[in-house]
Design a protein around this motif. Structure first.
Motif, PDB file in Angstrom:
ATOM      1  N   GLY A   1       0.720  -1.188  -0.089  1.00 37.93           N
ATOM      2  CA  GLY A   1       0.140  -0.033  -0.042  1.00 37.93           C
ATOM      3  C   GLY A   1       0.862   1.122   0.005  1.00 37.93           C
ATOM      4  N   ASP A   2       0.250   2.369  -0.242  1.00 36.67           N
ATOM      5  CA  ASP A   2       0.965   3.778  -0.153  1.00 36.67           C
ATOM      6  C   ASP A   2       2.138   3.555  -1.359  1.00 36.67           C
ATOM      7  OD1 ASP A   2      -0.917   4.758   1.719  1.00 36.67           O
ATOM      8  OD2 ASP A   2       0.406   3.896   3.088  1.00 36.67           O
ATOM      9  N   GLY A   3       1.759   2.973  -2.233  1.00 36.46           N
ATOM     10  CA  GLY A   3       2.949   2.988  -3.602  1.00 36.46           C
ATOM     11  C   GLY A   3       4.317   2.099  -2.968  1.00 36.46           C
ATOM     12  N   GLU A   4       4.110   1.232  -2.010  1.00 39.48           N
ATOM     13  CA  GLU A   4       5.182   0.565  -1.650  1.00 39.48           C
ATOM     14  C   GLU A   4       4.989  -0.841  -1.763  1.00 39.48           C
ATOM     15  OE1 GLU A   4       7.023   1.255   2.211  1.00 39.48           O
ATOM     16  OE2 GLU A   4       7.588   3.225   1.534  1.00 39.48           O
ATOM     17  N   GLN A   5       6.088  -1.874  -2.295  1.00 41.86           N
ATOM     18  CA  GLN A   5       5.779  -3.233  -2.490  1.00 41.86           C
ATOM     19  C   GLN A   5       7.249  -3.827  -2.095  1.00 41.86           C
ATOM     20  OE1 GLN A   5       6.053  -4.987  -6.372  1.00 41.86           O
ATOM     21  NE2 GLN A   5       5.167  -2.958  -6.936  1.00 41.86           N
ATOM     22  N   VAL A   6       7.034  -5.125  -1.620  1.00 41.33           N
ATOM     23  CA  VAL A   6       8.437  -5.960  -1.548  1.00 41.33           C
ATOM     24  C   VAL A   6       8.536  -6.931  -2.609  1.00 41.33           C
ATOM     25  CG1 VAL A   6       9.520  -7.574   0.045  1.00 41.33           C
ATOM     26  CG2 VAL A   6       8.232  -5.748   0.959  1.00 41.33           C
ATOM     27  N   MET A   7       9.842  -6.710  -3.157  1.00 42.94           N
ATOM     28  CA  MET A   7      10.283  -7.589  -4.434  1.00 42.94           C
ATOM     29  C   MET A   7      11.240  -8.685  -3.672  1.00 42.94           C
ATOM     30  SD  MET A   7      10.654  -5.138  -7.691  1.00 42.94           S
ATOM     31  CE  MET A   7       9.263  -4.074  -8.296  1.00 42.94           C
ATOM     32  N   ILE A   8      10.891  -9.723  -4.302  1.00 43.48           N
ATOM     33  CA  ILE A   8      12.080 -10.893  -4.076  1.00 43.48           C
ATOM     34  C   ILE A   8      12.812 -11.276  -5.159  1.00 43.48           C
ATOM     35  CG2 ILE A   8       9.975 -12.621  -4.669  1.00 43.48           C
ATOM     36  CD1 ILE A   8      11.409 -14.353  -2.161  1.00 43.48           C
ATOM     37  N   GLY A   9      14.038 -11.382  -4.984  1.00 41.43           N
ATOM     38  CA  GLY A   9      14.779 -11.924  -6.287  1.00 41.43           C
ATOM     39  C   GLY A   9      15.973 -12.841  -5.914  1.00 41.43           C
ATOM     40  N   PHE A  10      16.379 -13.502  -6.973  1.00 42.57           N
ATOM     41  CA  PHE A  10      17.374 -14.577  -6.700  1.00 42.57           C
ATOM     42  C   PHE A  10      18.389 -14.460  -7.539  1.00 42.57           C
ATOM     43  CE2 PHE A  10      13.183 -16.259  -5.317  1.00 42.57           C
ATOM     44  CZ  PHE A  10      13.645 -16.987  -4.369  1.00 42.57           C
ATOM     45  N   GLY A  11      19.548 -14.671  -7.327  1.00 41.38           N
ATOM     46  CA  GLY A  11      20.835 -14.690  -8.128  1.00 41.38           C
ATOM     47  C   GLY A  11      21.984 -15.937  -8.076  1.00 41.38           C
ATOM     48  N   ILE A  12      22.902 -15.937  -8.758  1.00 36.70           N
ATOM     49  CA  ILE A  12      23.421 -16.898  -8.868  1.00 36.70           C
ATOM     50  C   ILE A  12      24.879 -16.852  -8.048  1.00 36.70           C
ATOM     51  CG2 ILE A  12      22.883 -17.868 -11.162  1.00 36.70           C
ATOM     52  CD1 ILE A  12      25.454 -16.751 -12.341  1.00 36.70           C
ATOM     53  N   ASP A  13      25.176 -15.700  -7.627  1.00 32.36           N
ATOM     54  CA  ASP A  13      26.354 -15.504  -6.886  1.00 32.36           C
ATOM     55  C   ASP A  13      26.106 -14.422  -5.700  1.00 32.36           C
ATOM     56  OD1 ASP A  13      28.888 -14.935  -5.824  1.00 32.36           O
ATOM     57  OD2 ASP A  13      29.724 -14.245  -7.886  1.00 32.36           O
ATOM     58  N   GLY A  14      26.215 -14.959  -4.294  1.00 30.74           N
ATOM     59  CA  GLY A  14      25.862 -14.011  -3.368  1.00 30.74           C
ATOM     60  C   GLY A  14      26.686 -13.109  -2.957  1.00 30.74           C
ATOM     61  N   ARG A  15      27.934 -13.163  -3.768  1.00 32.18           N
ATOM     62  CA  ARG A  15      28.955 -11.884  -3.709  1.00 32.18           C
ATOM     63  C   ARG A  15      28.931 -10.919  -4.495  1.00 32.18           C
ATOM     64  NH1 ARG A  15      33.063 -16.968  -4.052  1.00 32.18           N
ATOM     65  NH2 ARG A  15      31.403 -17.108  -5.786  1.00 32.18           N
ATOM     66  N   ALA A  16      27.682 -10.991  -5.516  1.00 32.95           N
ATOM     67  CA  ALA A  16      27.622  -9.947  -6.748  1.00 32.95           C
ATOM     68  C   ALA A  16      26.696  -9.026  -6.149  1.00 32.95           C
ATOM     69  CB  ALA A  16      27.020 -10.660  -7.775  1.00 32.95           C
ATOM     70  N   CYS A  17      25.967  -9.306  -4.815  1.00 28.03           N
ATOM     71  CA  CYS A  17      25.072  -8.182  -4.224  1.00 28.03           C
ATOM     72  C   CYS A  17      24.975  -8.080  -3.076  1.00 28.03           C
ATOM     73  CB  CYS A  17      23.512  -8.706  -4.788  1.00 28.03           C
ATOM     74  SG  CYS A  17      22.219  -7.754  -4.341  1.00 28.03           S
ATOM     75  N   ASP A  18      25.185  -6.644  -2.398  1.00 21.83           N
ATOM     76  CA  ASP A  18      25.409  -6.564  -1.024  1.00 21.83           C
ATOM     77  C   ASP A  18      23.925  -5.747  -0.657  1.00 21.83           C
ATOM     78  OD1 ASP A  18      25.773  -5.672   1.328  1.00 21.83           O
ATOM     79  OD2 ASP A  18      27.614  -4.439   0.954  1.00 21.83           O
ATOM     80  N   ALA A  19      23.369  -6.450   0.080  1.00 27.04           N
ATOM     81  CA  ALA A  19      22.128  -5.721   0.482  1.00 27.04           C
ATOM     82  C   ALA A  19      22.064  -4.526   1.270  1.00 27.04           C
ATOM     83  CB  ALA A  19      21.046  -6.801   1.070  1.00 27.04           C
ATOM     84  N   THR A  20      23.048  -4.280   1.932  1.00 22.90           N
ATOM     85  CA  THR A  20      23.128  -3.278   2.772  1.00 22.90           C
ATOM     86  C   THR A  20      23.700  -2.133   2.118  1.00 22.90           C
ATOM     87  OG1 THR A  20      25.694  -3.706   3.253  1.00 22.90           O
ATOM     88  CG2 THR A  20      24.252  -4.842   4.631  1.00 22.90           C
ATOM     89  N   ASP A  21      24.065  -2.207   0.842  1.00 23.81           N
ATOM     90  CA  ASP A  21      24.753  -1.173  -0.180  1.00 23.81           C
ATOM     91  C   ASP A  21      23.344  -0.727  -1.152  1.00 23.81           C
ATOM     92  OD1 ASP A  21      25.662   0.585  -1.996  1.00 23.81           O
ATOM     93  OD2 ASP A  21      27.327  -0.732  -2.399  1.00 23.81           O
TER      94      ASP A  21
END
Length: 434
Positions: free
Chosen positions: A317-337
């Motif tokens: 609601g209010d223009g927000e949503q949660v997306m879920i993603g999957f990738g092949i390399d856990g080192r290629a994405c930093d969720a804290t950045d």
């Protein structure tokens, strides 16, 4: 002396502990983390609960569905996609999910052609290993290279298979795809459904808690195991803190990639050591991204992207949503950045602003060393039987070595039943001998 000690508190270990306790065995479960669940984890985040690991169930998964019914839990079915996208090279194409699925199905059906012959009994992958061996030797990439696909068909299939494999397709065995397909009634549509549409209304933690409450057994958290010694009369489990626990039998219910951290005395069989050295191939990431933008159910795939499968999970609601993603390399994405996550989001679903992101580092976690099980080429021909075989009074369990839904909660529960039966047999054999 205890009757049974269970090492590992995921679904396999909790199921094994319940089953041994139900049959009157004095049982202790040792878990290294500060929680039960292993690679499944229902966790609070920003006022909602998310499944950092695990999440989907289905009535085609017999062990899981039995436990869901027994616990009286409710399930939910995810909403239909409103906007689908896919990439061919750098070109972004859009349409309905049905249009994209039609492209995917052409490649998928070519990939799995002949599976009914080599896997006629999906819950017994070794039943016709002579037929399966040729495909078992292949990686996903090698199998794809045999197919005649258009550029678009190949790009869509690669993206679909990367989200399934959670690791590099050159390291992942083609049979991992064939087995999921066979277990899902030899149907792509059902394969997508079993792995992405049906969730537990109260989360996977509710199912785990229901199993754990099914019998009385002791649990010790934050108790990582350093070594397991066995003799003709029993086993002795040595904790990293220096304490030892003696039991008549044991169930070691750890991820395949975490088994190397434990010293076994005497050493495990050569075949089991080879299976552990091979490990399983998943190196990926599961990321949740809270975004602000159009209130549309999104689903996009892009080969080689850090989270190349990205879809709406919750509308807030209010223009927000949660997306879920999957990738092949856990080192290629930093969720804290978050600036980096924003750039990566723009490269697959533009038009949204990142508010927050969350992921667990399953690859870096010493108690998992990867996500769900995706076996390497040659696993079933060379390692599967050895990985499942008990060693003296030690039985082994875990979703990674399940016969059926390996990599799923169902496989963990299945292997927990088997591990409990083997441990009870070893325990009673000892009592008879005494």
């Amino acid at each position: 002396m205890l009757d049974v000690v269970v090492v590992g508190g995921g679904f396999a270990g909790v199921t094994a502990a319940r089953e041994t306790a139900l049959r009157g065995a004095g049982t202790l479960l040792l878990e290294a983390r500060d929680r039960l669940g292993g690679r499944t984890w229902t966790a609070p985040w920003g006022g909602i609960d998310i499944e950092l690991g695990g999440g989907w169930v289905h009535w085609h998964q017999p062990h899981t569905w039995t436990e869901v019914v027994r616990a009286g839990l409710e399930v939910e079915i995810g909403d239909e996609t409103e906007a689908a996208a896919w990439y061919v090279g750098d070109e972004r194409r859009t349409g309905t999910i049905a249009e994209r699925d039609a492209i995917a199905e052409r490649g998928w059906n070519a990939f799995v052609a002949g599976v009914e012959d080599v896997l006629p009994f999906p819950h017994d992958p070794l039943a016709h290993i002579d037929r399966l061996a040729g495909l078992d030797r292949m990686s996903i990439v090698e199998r794809m290279d045999e197919l005649e696909l258009t550029g678009e068909e190949r790009a869509v299939l690669v993206a679909e298979l990367e989200s399934l494999a959670s690791g590099p397709l050159g390291d992942s065995g083609a049979v991992s795809v064939l087995r999921w397909h066979a277990l899902s009634g030899y149907s792509l549509a059902l394969t997508q459904y079993t792995g992405g549409r049906v969730t537990l209304a109260q989360g996977t933690g509710a199912l785990l808690a229901a199993i754990a409450a099914g019998a009385e057994f002791d649990v010790r958290l934050e108790s990582p195991v350093a070594a397991v010694a066995r003799s003709e009369s029993g086993v002795e489990v040595h904790l990293r803190g220096g304490e030892s626990v003696a039991a008549r039998s044991a169930v070691v219910a750890l991820p395949l990639n975490a088994l190397a951290s434990i010293e076994f005395d005497p050493p495990l069989s050569e075949g089991k050591r080879a299976a552990i050295a091979a490990g399983q191939a998943s190196t990926g990431i599961k990321i949740f991204i809270r975004v602000r933008g159009p209130a549309v159910q999104q689903n996009a795939i892009r080969p080689g992207h850090p989270f190349g499968y990205l879809a709406t999970e919750y509308m807030l609601g209010d223009g927000e949503q949660v997306m879920i993603g999957f990738g092949i390399d856990g080192r290629a994405c930093d969720a804290t950045d978050l600036p980096s996550v924003q750039r990566q989001l723009d490269d697959i679903i533009p038009g949204y602003d990142v508010v927050d992101a969350m992921a667990n580092d399953w690859l870096g976690d010493e108690f998992s060393r990867g996500t769900w099980a995706i076996h390497r080429p040659g696993w079933y021909t060379n390692h599967h039987a050895d990985a499942r075989r008990p060693e003296g009074r030690i039985a082994f369990a875990g979703s990674d070595i399940a016969n059926g839904w390996s990599g799923f909660i169902d496989g963990a529960i299945e292997s927990g039943f088997r591990g409990a039966a083997l441990a009870l047999d070893a325990m009673t054999s000892h009592r008879r001998a005494a």
